[in-house]
Write a protein that holds these residues in place. Sequence first.
Motif, PDB file in Angstrom:
ATOM      1  N   GLN A  47       0.956  -7.334   7.336  1.00 52.44           N
ATOM      2  CA  GLN A  47      -0.244  -6.528   7.158  1.00 52.44           C
ATOM      3  C   GLN A  47       0.212  -5.081   6.959  1.00 52.44           C
ATOM      4  OE1 GLN A  47      -3.323  -7.941   7.398  1.00 52.44           O
ATOM      5  NE2 GLN A  47      -4.536  -6.064   7.235  1.00 52.44           N
ATOM      6  N   GLU A 107      -0.036  -1.280   7.421  1.00 50.37           N
ATOM      7  CA  GLU A 107      -0.699  -0.346   8.340  1.00 50.37           C
ATOM      8  C   GLU A 107      -0.843   1.033   7.708  1.00 50.37           C
ATOM      9  OE1 GLU A 107      -1.765  -1.001  11.576  1.00 50.37           O
ATOM     10  OE2 GLU A 107      -1.390  -3.105  11.056  1.00 50.37           O
ATOM     11  N   GLU A 160      -2.328  -0.870  -1.133  1.00 49.42           N
ATOM     12  CA  GLU A 160      -3.420  -0.278  -0.349  1.00 49.42           C
ATOM     13  C   GLU A 160      -3.068  -0.411   1.129  1.00 49.42           C
ATOM     14  OE1 GLU A 160      -6.333   0.992  -1.743  1.00 49.42           O
ATOM     15  OE2 GLU A 160      -5.150   0.745  -3.585  1.00 49.42           O
ATOM     16  N   THR A 161      -3.711   0.399   1.985  1.00 49.05           N
ATOM     17  CA  THR A 161      -3.513   0.181   3.427  1.00 49.05           C
ATOM     18  C   THR A 161      -4.510  -0.867   3.912  1.00 49.05           C
ATOM     19  OG1 THR A 161      -4.898   2.112   3.767  1.00 49.05           O
ATOM     20  CG2 THR A 161      -2.556   2.410   4.087  1.00 49.05           C
ATOM     21  N   ASP A 162      -4.223  -1.431   5.076  1.00 52.56           N
ATOM     22  CA  ASP A 162      -5.077  -2.451   5.709  1.00 52.56           C
ATOM     23  C   ASP A 162      -5.285  -3.687   4.853  1.00 52.56           C
ATOM     24  OD1 ASP A 162      -5.451  -1.016   8.042  1.00 52.56           O
ATOM     25  OD2 ASP A 162      -7.095   0.154   7.162  1.00 52.56           O
TER      26      ASP A 162
END
Length: 358
Positions: free
Chosen positions: A299, A301, A332-334
Amino acid sequence: MAYLTLKNVNKIYPNGYHAVHNFNLEIEKGEVVVFVGPSGCGKSTTLRMIAGLEDISSGEFLLNGERANEKGPREREIAMVFQSYALYPQMTVYDNIAFGLTLQGVDEDVIEERVKKTAAILGLTDYLDRLPRALSGGQRQRVAIGRAIIRKVGVFLMDEPLSNLDAKQRVTMRYEIAQIHQETGATTIYVTHDQTEAMTLADRIVVMKDGYVQQIGTPYELYFKPANVFVAGFIGEPPMNFVRGKVHGGKIQFGENTIDLSAKLKNAAAYEGKEIVFGFRPEAIRLTGAENAHLIHSQVELTEMLGDNTNIYITTGDSRAILKVDSHDTPETDVPLDFYIPFESVYLFDGETENVID
Ligand code: ADP
């Protein structure tokens, strides 16, 4: 025969503190050897023993094959450049560089010739009439180096010579020190806590921790064949990622990932039920499918775009890691991110000893 030899050298300070343990090293003429490690690991103490500024508690120091433990600093034909370069503020650059020779009563003509030559090597020819206060930090440091190299000694010792400079000046001076070495060919021992400085300047690096030598090798050897978790984590920027896990059925698990170690762990049975450290470098990963690679689900962060590349901070289960990718591939983040670690880029260490598993 090595030019400088340290054999089982120990330093125990009068207060009983054992600062350097069984230091062994042979240095060839013309080599640049860098001592690197965190603050307090014994780098300066070792350098000062070589300079003759600290007694050697036990062990031997040889110069050209001859025991030199009892020789004073002057008899050792060694020049030292310190962190604080303390120039004489009321003297010109010329007089600062000439100072050592003037004290020795060397002939004026000889001094002039040598100051001019030294200034030319250091790019200080146009500054010889200036006072130190009219120089930049980098130029002052060059004058300090000039004072050392004009003595034409066999060995230069440099103790964090760039630490008083700002980041930009440090990069420039690093390059200049490498060039000065090319010109003079002098044997150099250089102390720093900065792994980039060590990697860029050294023929060989000595990595130290808590008074013990961890590994001695070329920058290439330390980067690709680290002996233990400490060296693997110290050399390289961002540092190597580590995940700890217990081996079950020749596999370790982190997050939702199960890693089959059979490609790397020859003696998996011996590690069954034991903890190992799985390491991989941020820059060794790939984002697209690769043969002979571990697929990892993670994932994102946070991302840091640094220009030509991006650092991606990821988590997988309880583990965190940094990935370094081309900035065109910044995610992209998240969002979830799958990536691949080529088998050949995996490092395995014993969870207990932290030594590399061959
Ligand atoms: P580094 O150069 O790697 O930062 P040093 O060689 O200066 O480390 O110091 C190594 C260790 O020896 C440190 O823990 C330091 O506090 C200790 N030390 C240094 N000088 C002395 C001294 N004169 N007496 C006692 N301990 C000292």
